[in-house]
Structures are given as C-alpha cells and as structure tokens.
Design a protein around this motif. Structure first.
Motif, PDB file in Angstrom:
ATOM      1  N   SER A 154      -3.991   3.724 -15.099  1.00 61.60           N
ATOM      2  CA  SER A 154      -4.255   3.837 -13.661  1.00 61.60           C
ATOM      3  C   SER A 154      -4.569   2.484 -13.051  1.00 61.60           C
ATOM      4  CB  SER A 154      -5.422   4.807 -13.407  1.00 61.60           C
ATOM      5  OG  SER A 154      -5.064   6.100 -13.829  1.00 61.60           O
ATOM      6  N   THR A 180       0.819  -1.220   0.000  1.00 66.14           N
ATOM      7  CA  THR A 180       0.000   0.000   0.000  1.00 66.14           C
ATOM      8  C   THR A 180       0.856   1.274   0.000  1.00 66.14           C
ATOM      9  OG1 THR A 180      -0.194  -0.206   2.416  1.00 66.14           O
ATOM     10  CG2 THR A 180      -1.967  -1.148   1.103  1.00 66.14           C
ATOM     11  N   GLY A 216       8.678  -2.784   5.005  1.00 63.62           N
ATOM     12  CA  GLY A 216       9.804  -3.026   4.111  1.00 63.62           C
ATOM     13  C   GLY A 216       9.767  -2.173   2.870  1.00 63.62           C
ATOM     14  N   GLY A 233      -1.173   5.524 -10.776  1.00 57.48           N
ATOM     15  CA  GLY A 233      -1.245   6.978 -10.654  1.00 57.48           C
ATOM     16  C   GLY A 233      -2.405   7.593 -11.420  1.00 57.48           C
ATOM     17  N   ALA A 234      -2.442   8.922 -11.420  1.00 56.73           N
ATOM     18  CA  ALA A 234      -3.618   9.613 -11.966  1.00 56.73           C
ATOM     19  C   ALA A 234      -3.274  11.012 -12.438  1.00 56.73           C
ATOM     20  CB  ALA A 234      -4.693   9.693 -10.885  1.00 56.73           C
ATOM     21  N   PRO A 292       2.880  -2.210   4.304  1.00 56.69           N
ATOM     22  CA  PRO A 292       2.481  -0.800   4.158  1.00 56.69           C
ATOM     23  C   PRO A 292       3.625   0.056   3.637  1.00 56.69           C
ATOM     24  CG  PRO A 292       2.482  -1.535   6.482  1.00 56.69           C
ATOM     25  CD  PRO A 292       3.221  -2.551   5.687  1.00 56.69           C
ATOM     26  N   SER A 293       3.313   1.316   3.389  1.00 53.03           N
ATOM     27  CA  SER A 293       4.362   2.242   2.974  1.00 53.03           C
ATOM     28  C   SER A 293       5.340   2.458   4.125  1.00 53.03           C
ATOM     29  CB  SER A 293       3.747   3.583   2.572  1.00 53.03           C
ATOM     30  OG  SER A 293       4.787   4.534   2.403  1.00 53.03           O
ATOM     31  N   GLN A 313     -11.339  -2.427  -6.556  1.00 55.13           N
ATOM     32  CA  GLN A 313     -11.204  -2.550  -5.103  1.00 55.13           C
ATOM     33  C   GLN A 313     -12.572  -2.387  -4.442  1.00 55.13           C
ATOM     34  OE1 GLN A 313      -7.339  -0.855  -3.524  1.00 55.13           O
ATOM     35  NE2 GLN A 313      -7.939   0.753  -4.925  1.00 55.13           N
ATOM     36  N   PHE A 353     -14.120   0.621  -6.595  1.00 54.64           N
ATOM     37  CA  PHE A 353     -13.198   1.723  -6.866  1.00 54.64           C
ATOM     38  C   PHE A 353     -12.123   1.248  -7.838  1.00 54.64           C
ATOM     39  CE2 PHE A 353      -9.422   4.163  -6.377  1.00 54.64           C
ATOM     40  CZ  PHE A 353      -9.751   5.422  -5.887  1.00 54.64           C
ATOM     41  N   GLU A 413       2.172  13.040 -13.182  1.00 54.57           N
ATOM     42  CA  GLU A 413       1.447  13.237 -11.928  1.00 54.57           C
ATOM     43  C   GLU A 413       2.377  14.030 -11.009  1.00 54.57           C
ATOM     44  OE1 GLU A 413       0.923   9.658  -9.545  1.00 54.57           O
ATOM     45  OE2 GLU A 413      -1.053  10.362  -8.945  1.00 54.57           O
ATOM     46  N   ILE A 462       4.949  -4.769 -10.721  1.00 55.76           N
ATOM     47  CA  ILE A 462       4.403  -5.747  -9.773  1.00 55.76           C
ATOM     48  C   ILE A 462       3.385  -6.640 -10.476  1.00 55.76           C
ATOM     49  CG2 ILE A 462       2.912  -5.939  -7.718  1.00 55.76           C
ATOM     50  CD1 ILE A 462       4.575  -3.698  -6.487  1.00 55.76           C
ATOM     51  N   PHE A 466       1.743   5.598   0.632  1.00 56.09           N
ATOM     52  CA  PHE A 466       1.831   6.440   1.828  1.00 56.09           C
ATOM     53  C   PHE A 466       0.609   7.316   2.004  1.00 56.09           C
ATOM     54  CE2 PHE A 466       3.019   9.712  -1.210  1.00 56.09           C
ATOM     55  CZ  PHE A 466       2.446  10.842  -0.645  1.00 56.09           C
ATOM     56  N   PHE A 493      -3.289  -0.795  -8.679  1.00 54.68           N
ATOM     57  CA  PHE A 493      -3.903   0.501  -8.940  1.00 54.68           C
ATOM     58  C   PHE A 493      -2.801   1.553  -8.950  1.00 54.68           C
ATOM     59  CE2 PHE A 493      -6.881  -2.404  -7.216  1.00 54.68           C
ATOM     60  CZ  PHE A 493      -7.971  -2.264  -8.059  1.00 54.68           C
TER      61      PHE A 493
HETATM   62  P1  NAD Z   1       4.943   4.157  -4.487  1.00 49.10           P
HETATM   63  O1  NAD Z   1       4.675   3.497  -5.790  1.00 49.10           O
HETATM   64  O2  NAD Z   1       6.220   4.869  -4.290  1.00 49.10           O
HETATM   65  O3  NAD Z   1       4.865   3.087  -3.284  1.00 49.10           O
HETATM   66  C1  NAD Z   1       3.767   2.210  -3.149  1.00 49.10           C
HETATM   67  C2  NAD Z   1       4.239   0.943  -2.450  1.00 49.10           C
HETATM   68  O4  NAD Z   1       5.220   0.294  -3.263  1.00 49.10           O
HETATM   69  C3  NAD Z   1       4.893   1.182  -1.098  1.00 49.10           C
HETATM   70  O5  NAD Z   1       4.488   0.178  -0.202  1.00 49.10           O
HETATM   71  C4  NAD Z   1       6.374   1.090  -1.404  1.00 49.10           C
HETATM   72  O6  NAD Z   1       7.129   0.604  -0.309  1.00 49.10           O
HETATM   73  C5  NAD Z   1       6.430   0.105  -2.544  1.00 49.10           C
HETATM   74  N1  NAD Z   1       7.560   0.363  -3.451  1.00 49.10           N
HETATM   75  C6  NAD Z   1       8.180   1.541  -3.680  1.00 49.10           C
HETATM   76  N2  NAD Z   1       9.152   1.387  -4.596  1.00 49.10           N
HETATM   77  C7  NAD Z   1       9.147   0.091  -4.961  1.00 49.10           C
HETATM   78  C8  NAD Z   1       9.911  -0.669  -5.882  1.00 49.10           C
HETATM   79  N3  NAD Z   1      10.865  -0.125  -6.627  1.00 49.10           N
HETATM   80  N4  NAD Z   1       9.633  -1.980  -6.009  1.00 49.10           N
HETATM   81  C9  NAD Z   1       8.655  -2.545  -5.290  1.00 49.10           C
HETATM   82  N5  NAD Z   1       7.894  -1.866  -4.394  1.00 49.10           N
HETATM   83  C10 NAD Z   1       8.128  -0.557  -4.242  1.00 49.10           C
HETATM   84  O7  NAD Z   1       3.687   5.118  -4.224  1.00 49.10           O
HETATM   85  P2  NAD Z   1       3.503   6.182  -3.076  1.00 49.10           P
HETATM   86  O8  NAD Z   1       4.390   7.346  -3.343  1.00 49.10           O
HETATM   87  O9  NAD Z   1       3.551   5.549  -1.750  1.00 49.10           O
HETATM   88  O10 NAD Z   1       1.979   6.606  -3.324  1.00 49.10           O
HETATM   89  C11 NAD Z   1       1.595   7.588  -4.249  1.00 49.10           C
HETATM   90  C12 NAD Z   1       1.143   6.980  -5.556  1.00 49.10           C
HETATM   91  O11 NAD Z   1       0.062   6.067  -5.321  1.00 49.10           O
HETATM   92  C13 NAD Z   1       0.599   8.009  -6.524  1.00 49.10           C
HETATM   93  O12 NAD Z   1       1.036   7.684  -7.814  1.00 49.10           O
HETATM   94  C14 NAD Z   1      -0.912   7.843  -6.416  1.00 49.10           C
HETATM   95  O13 NAD Z   1      -1.645   8.257  -7.531  1.00 49.10           O
HETATM   96  C15 NAD Z   1      -1.011   6.368  -6.218  1.00 49.10           C
HETATM   97  N6  NAD Z   1      -2.286   6.003  -5.620  1.00 49.10           N
HETATM   98  C16 NAD Z   1      -3.194   5.362  -6.408  1.00 49.10           C
HETATM   99  C17 NAD Z   1      -4.427   5.022  -5.894  1.00 49.10           C
HETATM  100  C18 NAD Z   1      -5.435   4.300  -6.739  1.00 49.10           C
HETATM  101  O14 NAD Z   1      -6.365   3.716  -6.190  1.00 49.10           O
HETATM  102  N7  NAD Z   1      -5.287   4.305  -8.047  1.00 49.10           N
HETATM  103  C19 NAD Z   1      -4.730   5.319  -4.563  1.00 49.10           C
HETATM  104  C20 NAD Z   1      -3.767   5.958  -3.777  1.00 49.10           C
HETATM  105  C21 NAD Z   1      -2.546   6.291  -4.320  1.00 49.10           C
END
Ligand code: NAD
Length: 499
Positions: A457, A147, A204, A249-250, A174-175, A464, A451, A384, A233, A149, A247
């Motif tokens: 995206s 998930t 992690g 970005g946007a 989690p984040s 969900q 959702f 984004e 992933i 942050f 899910f």
């Molecule tokens: P992120 O992609 O950086 O991290 C998400 C998760 O992936 C975290 O748990 C993180 O630890 C893990 N992660 C990070 N880098 C990784 C890697 N290289 N390999 C494997 N796992 C990795 O996202 P974020 O900055 O935490 O969240 C913001 C993003 O999430 C934005 O793009 C936002 O639009 C998106 N978001 C989408 C939805 C949706 O439902 N579409 C909802 C909320 C947030």
C-alpha cells in the motif's frame, strides 16, 4: 459541452495538445465535459514558470505563507456548498460525503497554518568551544502531486498545502475523472493571496505523469492511486533522482471477535463497506468473524441492513447512503469480479447484480453485494474491488484472523471489534498494517498525525500530512558556525583622539 483546461500562472488556460478525456456525470451516465490532457511540452512550460515564481514565495517569511493558508481555510468554508456540488457531480458521492472530502482536506490546511513552528529548525548552543550548530528546513524547490479520483478535494489539499507552506512551488496533476474541484481550489488559493505561478494545475494522463517523472526541475513527487501505478512511479521517479512517496491500493480487514458488540460491528461494516460505494482506500472490504457462531450472527444482522441501503444520485441530498461508481469501466470491473466470486464458489448472500434505479438507467449505479464463505485463494479476496462489495472470510480463531490480515499483500488499514483489551492491544502491536482501528472501522488519522499504509500500500518512507509532510517537502541544511573571538581584546574603550 464544457471544456476544462489547466490553471497556469494564475488563470485558466485551454489545453493545446488536442487530446481530451471524457468527464462523466456518473448519476446520469452523460458526458458532461471534456478535460484537456497536457502534452510533455505543456507540462515542462508549467514547471519552468513555477520554478521562476518559487524563490520569491520561498523568501516570504513562514508566517506570511501561513496567513495565505489561513485565508484559504475561510474561503473553503465560504464555498463549501459550491465545492461539494461540483465534486458530487463528477465523482457521484453523496453531498454530505463530498463535504467530508473537502473538510478532511481543509483540516490539513489548518495544520499547515502551524508552519512557522514546524519550520523553525534546531539549534545547539556551544556544540564545541565557541561553536554553534543549527539545522534549517529549506524548500525542495518544485514539487509535484499526482492524485486519484476518489478524493478530488482532500488528497490534492493533502499534497499542495504542506508543499506550498514550506515555500515550494507545486504542480498538481489531478485525476482526469473529476478535474473541476482541483481547478476551483487553485482559484481559491489565488484569492487567498498565493502568488501566480506558484501553484499550477496541469490536467492529464500518463503522458503528463511521465513528463513529471522525467522533468529535471521537479525534485519531489507525491502520488496516490492504485498499486501497480504507484510502484512504476516510485521506481521511475527514484531512478531520476527525485524523492518520491507513493500511496497505493488496499484490502482492509475488519476482525469481529465473539465478544464484540455485534450490532455495533454490523453498523460499522455497513458504513465502512458501502459508504462512497466502496470507493475509499480505507473502506472495509473483508469482514473476518471469529468462530462460526459469530459469523452466523453477523451475517444475520448484516443482511437486512445491507438490503435497506438507499442507493441514489447526489441530488437526493441526505436521503441516500451511497451514489454511483465513477465510470462505466469501474462498474463493469466490479460486475466482472462479483461473477468471479460466484464462479469460485463464494456464497452471494446479498446479490446486487440486477440493481436498477428508476429514471437513472444510464447511471453507473451498482447495488450492494455481500459474500460469505470467501477463501484466500479467490480473486475477490486478493484484488481490490473498489465497489460496494463486502467479502466475509470466516476464521476459526483470533490467530487465524490476524494471520489473514498479515498475509494479505496490502497493508493500508484494518480494524478489530472486541470488548477484550488484551486482544485489541495484541492486535494493534502485532498486525503489519499502517492504520489500525479498535472498535473504529475507518481509522483515518487526523491531520496532525500521519497517514500511510504498509506493504504494497506504500512505496517510500515518509507518510502523508502531519509532521512527515514537513519533512518530505523540505531539505535539512545544518550549519556549524564559529565566530572570531578577538574583538573584545582589541576593543577601544576611550574616545579616539588625534595624537
Ligand atoms: P489510478 O492509479 O488509476 O490513478 C491515479 C493517478 O494516476 C491519476 O492522476 C491518473 O491520471 C494517473 N494514472 C493513471 N494511469 C496511469 C499510468 N498508466 N501512468 C501514469 N499515471 C497514471 O487510481 P484511481 O482509480 O484514480 O484511484 C483509486 C486507487 O487509489 C485505489 O487503488 C485506491 O486504493 C487508491 N487510493 C489510495 C490511497 C492511499 O492513501 N493509500 C488513497 C486514495 C486512493
């Protein structure tokens, strides 16, 4: 300094990998804790224990599992203030917004209380002569959720509640930016009656995510985060034979028609563009006024509202509109993108670059920005930004506005503001975006709908929460049954006696 570990087999345990990440207080800029980053071995051990605990949990009838969710809801309500405070301290969002984060997760848990209904399957009487057919929904075993942050309470609950109530064990990763609330949620689940080992929270980074994707026991993975990672992933999880939903970005467009209520549209844009410092996947980041006159009027109404926004720490309570962004890297990235917009020739009508908050010089605060005359070739339009930056793209006609939203690679949410039912209906039918608002800027579906976005995206098919969550976290098994039918003929109706 606080050290945050993992939640394994019903208790908090320290990490053993020796690797940690910083957890900031974004309002002060201080590192307030270190969070352990699990190794592959730690992840694999957590999964093995979860797999051992799962059959007994799955054997408990759905109504009893639903009662655990019912109790969990009341514990969330009891601890709402505590959860919101911990959330704001690590994420930076305002306290009312943090409560909304918990509440929107809680509502999905409430929906999961209906599990006995959602899991009851299908039955056909007399599918053939003497033949009945029935389909059961059985748990997939061990599922995992990774998930982001930006909603550290809501999204973990969107994942774990349906997975658990279906009878699965669940690994939550989690984040690493804001790990406290997910650990608190696990504690509350235990207090609600969830058996130990059924929910494991493993903190992690990439190493534990890769371990999830390669672990042979995990059969389903749900991810929410940025698009490039979502795509990786999805591909790696599917290649390893798992069911995966990711899910991403946007870039959400809000179209403002000439006949819209422009005051209402401007208010909506300010809330949807700058709320939570723009760190929402359903934030509006592009305003698309139709016609020059609409654009001029909208900008005129937006500027004073944006300049009046109150930016501050969550400790100021209800008196702030939005808080800091999550990390110094996020702040730097937003400033870099703003500069790219200026360099590309967009008009920076509200310039938040020099924003400073007295007493919080080291906090990750970003002032509000408004761009006008942005064009689709600019980086600020394509990427984004995930910050308090709203871009205005002027469209000459409704068709041009619709095409903008349709041509963008993201398709999470969108909105139209108009008084014209025809235009609204046409927009909702034609736009290739998953969630649509009509005079509603952030159309996040309620828990009993689903959702999910379209295009880049999302990767995968089911959405969900709502009914889709019960499909994702269960496998269907269909039984065709015929029973021998000779018993009646061979029956004895007189009392057996000795010959
Ligand atoms: P992120 O992609 O950086 O991290 C998400 C998760 O992936 C975290 O748990 C993180 O630890 C893990 N992660 C990070 N880098 C990784 C890697 N290289 N390999 C494997 N796992 C990795 O996202 P974020 O900055 O935490 O969240 C913001 C993003 O999430 C934005 O793009 C936002 O639009 C998106 N978001 C989408 C939805 C949706 O439902 N579409 C909802 C909320 C947030």
């Amino acid at each position: 300094m606080d050290e945050l570990g993992h939640w394994i087999n019903g208790k908090r345990v320290a990490g053993t990998s020796g690797r940690f990440a910083d957890v900031w207080n974004p309002a002060t800029g201080e590192v307030q804790a270190k969070v352990a980053l699990a190794s592959k071995a730690e992840l694999d051990a957590a999964v093995a224990d979860a797999a051992a605990a799962q059959p007994e949990w799955a054997a408990m009838n759905p109504q009893r599992r639903a009662r655990v969710m019912m109790k969990f809801v009341s514990l969330l309500q009891r601890d709402m203030d505590k959860l919101a405070e911990a959330l704001s301290r690590e994420h930076g969002k305002t306290l009312p917004d943090a409560k909304g984060d918990v509440q929107r997760g809680l509502e999905v848990v409430e929906f999961c209380i209906g599990a006995p209904h959602h899991l009851k399957g299908e039955f056909t009487d007399s599918a053939g002569p003497g033949i009945d057919m029935y389909s059961m929904r059985q748990p997939i075993g061990v599922a995992a959720g990774i998930t982001p942050f930006n909603f550290p309470a809501m999204i973990p609950m969107w994942k774990m509640a349906p997975a658990l109530v279906c009878g699965n064990a669940f690994i939550l990763k989690p984040s690493e930016r804001d790990p406290s609330v997910p650990l608190m949620l696990a504690e509350l689940m235990q207090e609600a009656g969830l058996p130990d080992g059924v929910l494991q929270v493993v903190n992690g980074d990439k190493e534990s995510v890769d371990a999830i994707l390669d672990n042979e026991t995990i059969s389903g993975v749900g991810f929410v985060g940025s698009t490039p990672i979502a795509q990786n992933i999805y591909e790696r999880g599917c290649a390893n034979g798992k069911r995966v939903q990711c899910f991403g970005g946007a870039k959400n467009h809000m179209i403002v028609m000439p006949d819209a209520d422009h005051d209402q549209a401007a208010d909506a844009l300010v809330g949807a563009g700058y709320g939570a410092a723009g760190e929402r996947c359903m934030a509006i980041s592009v305003a698309v006024p139709v016609g020059e006159e609409t654009a001029d009027r909208l900008i005129e109404k937006l500027v004073p509202k944006i300049e009046a926004l109150k930016v501050g720490p969550y400790t100021s309570g209800d008196d702030v509109d939005y808080g800091p962004v999550v990390t110094p890297m996020a702040k730097e990235n937003i400033h870099r993108l703003v500069q790219s917009g200026v360099d590309a020739g967009a008009e920076l009508v509200v310039d938040g670059r020099d924003f400073k908050l007295q007493g919080y010089d080291d906090g990750f605060f970003v002032g509000p920005h408004l761009f006008d005359r942005v064009t689709p070739d600019m980086e600020i339009y394509q990427k984004e930004i995930f910050g308090p930056v709203l871009s205005t793209v002027r469209a000459g006609s409704y068709e041009e506005a619709l095409k903008l939203a349709m041509d963008h690679e993201y398709g999470n949410g969108t909105a139209i503001f108009t008084r014209d039912g025809d235009a609204a209906r046409d927009f909702a039918n034609r736009v290739n975006v998953g969630m649509v608002g009509i005079n509603v800027p952030i159309p996040v579906p309620l828990a009993y709908h689903t959702f999910g976005g379209w295009k880049k995206s999302v990767f995968g098919d089911l959405n969900q929460h709502g009914p889709d969550a019960f499909r994702f976290y269960t496998k269907t098994k269909t039984v065709t049954a015929r029973w021998p039918s000779g018993i009646k003929e061979g029956g004895e109706f007189t009392i057996p006696v000795m010959e």
